[in-house]
Design a protein around this motif. Structure first.
Motif, mmCIF file in Angstrom:
data_model
loop_
_atom_site.group_PDB
_atom_site.id
_atom_site.type_symbol
_atom_site.label_atom_id
_atom_site.label_comp_id
_atom_site.label_asym_id
_atom_site.label_seq_id
_atom_site.Cartn_x
_atom_site.Cartn_y
_atom_site.Cartn_z
ATOM 1 N N LEU A 401 5.049 -3.349 -0.215
ATOM 2 C CA LEU A 401 4.407 -2.278 -0.975
ATOM 3 C C LEU A 401 3.026 -1.964 -0.417
ATOM 4 C CD1 LEU A 401 5.298 -3.499 -4.581
ATOM 5 C CD2 LEU A 401 6.269 -1.534 -3.427
ATOM 6 N N LEU A 402 2.258 -3.008 -0.108
ATOM 7 C CA LEU A 402 0.892 -2.820 0.388
ATOM 8 C C LEU A 402 0.887 -2.112 1.741
ATOM 9 C CD1 LEU A 402 -2.128 -3.277 0.080
ATOM 10 C CD2 LEU A 402 -1.823 -5.575 1.051
ATOM 11 N N ASN A 403 1.783 -2.478 2.636
ATOM 12 C CA ASN A 403 1.834 -1.849 3.956
ATOM 13 C C ASN A 403 2.075 -0.347 3.859
ATOM 14 O OD1 ASN A 403 1.396 -4.258 5.349
ATOM 15 N ND2 ASN A 403 3.570 -4.729 5.477
ATOM 16 N N TRP A 404 3.036 0.045 3.018
ATOM 17 C CA TRP A 404 3.321 1.473 2.876
ATOM 18 C C TRP A 404 2.155 2.206 2.229
ATOM 19 C CZ3 TRP A 404 6.487 3.898 5.733
ATOM 20 C CH2 TRP A 404 7.705 3.346 6.126
ATOM 21 N N LEU A 405 1.504 1.588 1.268
ATOM 22 C CA LEU A 405 0.345 2.220 0.631
ATOM 23 C C LEU A 405 -0.768 2.478 1.645
ATOM 24 C CD1 LEU A 405 0.340 0.228 -2.699
ATOM 25 C CD2 LEU A 405 0.273 2.727 -2.550
ATOM 26 N N VAL A 406 -1.015 1.504 2.513
ATOM 27 C CA VAL A 406 -2.053 1.675 3.532
ATOM 28 C C VAL A 406 -1.668 2.769 4.521
ATOM 29 C CG1 VAL A 406 -3.216 0.531 5.470
ATOM 30 C CG2 VAL A 406 -3.000 -0.644 3.281
ATOM 31 N N VAL A 407 -0.386 2.857 4.872
ATOM 32 C CA VAL A 407 0.072 3.943 5.742
ATOM 33 C C VAL A 407 -0.264 5.296 5.125
ATOM 34 C CG1 VAL A 407 2.136 5.143 6.589
ATOM 35 C CG2 VAL A 407 1.900 2.687 6.940
ATOM 36 N N HIS A 408 0.100 5.472 3.855
ATOM 37 C CA HIS A 408 -0.119 6.767 3.198
ATOM 38 C C HIS A 408 -1.600 7.078 3.025
ATOM 39 C CE1 HIS A 408 4.100 7.438 2.579
ATOM 40 N NE2 HIS A 408 4.245 6.343 1.862
ATOM 41 N N LEU A 409 -2.396 6.076 2.687
ATOM 42 C CA LEU A 409 -3.834 6.301 2.535
ATOM 43 C C LEU A 409 -4.483 6.644 3.871
ATOM 44 C CD1 LEU A 409 -4.726 3.456 0.008
ATOM 45 C CD2 LEU A 409 -4.719 5.916 -0.451
ATOM 46 N N ALA A 410 -4.079 5.956 4.928
ATOM 47 C CA ALA A 410 -4.657 6.214 6.249
ATOM 48 C C ALA A 410 -4.283 7.604 6.759
ATOM 49 C CB ALA A 410 -4.192 5.150 7.243
ATOM 50 N N LEU A 411 -3.110 8.090 6.372
ATOM 51 C CA LEU A 411 -2.670 9.421 6.791
ATOM 52 C C LEU A 411 -3.250 10.530 5.923
ATOM 53 C CD1 LEU A 411 1.081 8.647 7.526
ATOM 54 C CD2 LEU A 411 -0.527 9.628 9.172
ATOM 55 N N ASN A 412 -3.802 10.172 4.780
ATOM 56 C CA ASN A 412 -4.295 11.166 3.822
ATOM 57 C C ASN A 412 -5.718 10.820 3.389
ATOM 58 O OD1 ASN A 412 -1.683 12.876 3.028
ATOM 59 N ND2 ASN A 412 -1.069 10.722 3.204
ATOM 60 N N PRO A 413 -6.709 11.106 4.230
ATOM 61 C CA PRO A 413 -8.112 10.743 3.928
ATOM 62 C C PRO A 413 -8.611 11.327 2.614
ATOM 63 C CG PRO A 413 -7.886 11.456 6.217
ATOM 64 C CD PRO A 413 -6.584 11.756 5.548
#
Length: 603
Positions: A401-413
């Motif tokens: 869950l954490l990995n995917w959340l970081v992916v989405h946050l990093a792609l959406n500043p």
């Protein structure tokens, strides 16, 4: 006493019947089906002080859609269901009132997995999201799918109301997805684990018998209770602070999963043992045995799920042949089990000698040992092995869950900055400079954070098909009688990525889940997205993840701490959307993380 507003409860939801009708909620038990309807009687016809009489033939209303139902529905046979007779009840995810039932072709041993048989793509470790959507496009909203290694089918549906029937059909010994983990059961029997039963036909904690129930009830105490889980938050916050300070050292391509798995281990170690293991931060001194535990847990879990689905592995094990993959799995889990049980016995010795720290005294394990000593109905060895089990699971599930959340946050500043503002605003209101437990006591405290988690779960769930149950008796789904003991699975993922229900489904937009957007969907087909059966990443019912409340707090806290400490981004010339991020499926679906760029907010 009869009032103008009478509140009744239907499946945990509150409804109000206003002014014009006196309503009684009747739940008619017909066999193993439930018929829910409201009996509406005009107030003027009640026998009250007025002396007026109740009419001989009341009016029946469907509790789901409030449409009038004829008397014949009440007199139907026991196999009928309210959704079959309800004039207003339509499948919310189908263009037809009742979806057509289809059968995916299947053969013994291989089930429906062979493309030449099913007409579906070959399922691999890196296409599960696409596979689920293609399968629904080809076979619709209700179909059977042959299970590899079994002489039976799974029934796949997308209607959450129909899945509620299955959930309500659970009895004392329900089914759980853990039962499909045949490599784990096989290995535990080989090593003589106390978690499996010596009795033939009873797989112990991996079964559905008395031993499962006894162990499960003991394990979930102090984990599922919301107030008890909140008591672990102070330690989780401290563990997250230690971990986040070293997260920037995992910026290289596909390095971040190493951080997230160790951060998950650190946070759950604090909950379970009251220990601050600090394995996620390379700048902190840590125990090499804890690092080794994480490495072996990750290795074993990476190969577990592919083995479960592999026709080759299933075929080899039926011949009594140990494959190379199975040997890798057993070596990794042997080390993990030995390490986990050593941690338990070391803790137990400290407790006996009175050398536990304050956090250790408040830990789950300290309470569990006390409960066991007071007659908790588990042996010391069983408790030690339960500890190994949940500690191993914590490394993988939360990290996915954490990995995917970081992916989405990093792609959406912009999303990341909006979350940072929400956190800072709440901290200012509370007069604090760091995270504090009260920030996480209520879902309403951080609505945008909750919306981010929900949107990540919609797009990239760590466990795409997390809700699977068996029916304890014959049940009717969409008008079709499903035999007792069938596996029934809810697919919420494909509906959540269907443009007919979600505009621009490939766009990460947490605002979809804020109160205003939810209100706008009410009364439309799209309100199915807000059904409670679609919302949770850790299954539901009696076999839901026993530590799901703790895991949810861990995710909320770790994401909050990372966003407070860092701005995280990717090179958007290389990675434009989450679709550009490849993934693999082990026990959970894990992204192959792109290179991350960390900028300290303290600067």
């Amino acid at each position: 006493h009869i009032t103008h507003d009478i509140t009744h409860i239907t499946r945990g939801e509150r409804h109000h019947i206003h002014n014009s009708h006196f309503a009684i909620l009747c739940i008619f038990g017909c066999g193993n089906q439930f018929h829910e309807m409201m009996i509406g009687l005009a107030p003027s016809a009640l026998i009250l002080r007025s002396g007026k009489k109740i009419p001989a033939r009341p009016t029946y209303f469907c509790a789901r859609c409030h449409s009038t139902i004829s008397d014949s529905l009440v007199k139907k046979s026991p196999t009928s269901s309210v959704s079959d007779g309800c004039p207003g009840r339509k499948c919310p995810v189908s263009d037809r009132p009742v979806p057509q039932f289809l059968e995916v072709p299947s053969i013994p041993i291989f089930g429906s997995l062979l493309p030449v048989i099913s007409g579906l793509p070959r399922i691999t470790k890196s296409n599960i999201f696409d596979y689920i959507q293609v399968r629904r496009e080809k076979y619709g909203n209700f179909f059977s799918f042959g299970l590899p290694g079994y002489h039976s089918n799974a029934y796949i549906l997308t209607d959450p109301e129909e899945m509620l029937k299955v959930l309500h059909n659970e009895r004392k010994y329900p089914y759980g997805l853990i039962q499909a983990q045949w490599p784990l059961k096989k290995w535990l029997k080989e090593v003589g684990s106390s978690l499996v039963s010596e009795e033939k036909g009873d797989d112990g904690f991996w079964g559905q018998g008395d031993k499962w129930r006894r162990l499960r009830l003991f394990l979930q105490t102090d984990l599922l209770n919301h107030n008890t889980a909140k008591g672990y938050i102070p330690g989780m916050i401290l563990a997250a602070e230690y971990a986040s300070k070293g997260s920037h050292l995992y910026s290289a391509p596909n390095s971040f999963p190493k951080f997230s798995s160790r951060a998950a281990f650190d946070m759950f170690s604090c909950v379970f043992f009251g220990d601050f293991t600090k394995t996620a931060n390379p700048t902190k001194e840590t125990n090499p045995a804890d690092q080794e535990f994480c490495c072996n847990a990750i290795l074993g879990l990476e190969v577990l799920s592919p083995m479960i689905r592999s026709p080759k592995e299933i075929f080899l094990t039926t011949l009594g042949i140990r494959s190379q993959t199975y040997n890798i799995f057993t070596r990794a889990f042997n080390e993990t089990r030995n390490s986990g049980m050593r941690k338990f016995y070391d803790f137990s010795d400290k407790r006996k000698s009175g050398h536990l720290s304050e956090f250790q005294q408040q830990s789950y394990l300290a309470s569990a040992i006390t409960r066991r000593n007071k007659g908790g109905h588990v042996s010391e060895k069983e408790l030690a092995e339960l500890g190994f089990l949940v500690l191993t699971a914590s490394v993988d599930t939360t990290s996915g869950l954490l990995n995917w959340l970081v992916v989405h946050l990093a792609l959406n500043p912009s999303v990341q900055e909006k979350l940072h503002s929400e956190l800072i605003s709440l901290m200012q209101d509370l007069g604090v400079a760091t995270l504090v437990p009260t920030m996480f006591h209520s879902r309403s405290s951080l609505p945008y954070l909750q919306a981010i988690l929900r949107e990540s779960h919609r797009l990239t769930p760590a466990v795409p098909l997390s809700l699977a149950k068996t029916n304890s008796s014959e049940i009717k789904i969409h008008g079709k009688i499903i035999p007792k003991g069938s596996l029934i699975v809810l697919d919420s993922f494909s509906v959540g990525n269907d443009p007919r229900f979600v505009p621009d489904p490939n766009v990460f937009l947490p605002e979809r889940w804020l109160a205003g957007a939810v209100d706008e969907r009410k009364g439309t087909r799209r309100e199915v997205l807000d059904h409670k059966m679609y919302q949770k990443p850790f299954s539901q019912g009696a076999r839901q993840c026993p530590a799901n409340r703790v895991a949810n707090f861990e995710i909320l806290i770790m994401v909050s701490q990372l966003v407070l400490d860092w701005k995280v981004r990717v090179d958007q010339d290389k990675v434009k959307t989450y679709k550009d991020v490849k993934y693999v499926q082990g026990t959970t679906v894990q992204p192959i993380m792109p290179e991350l760029f960390f900028t300290s907010r303290s600067n």
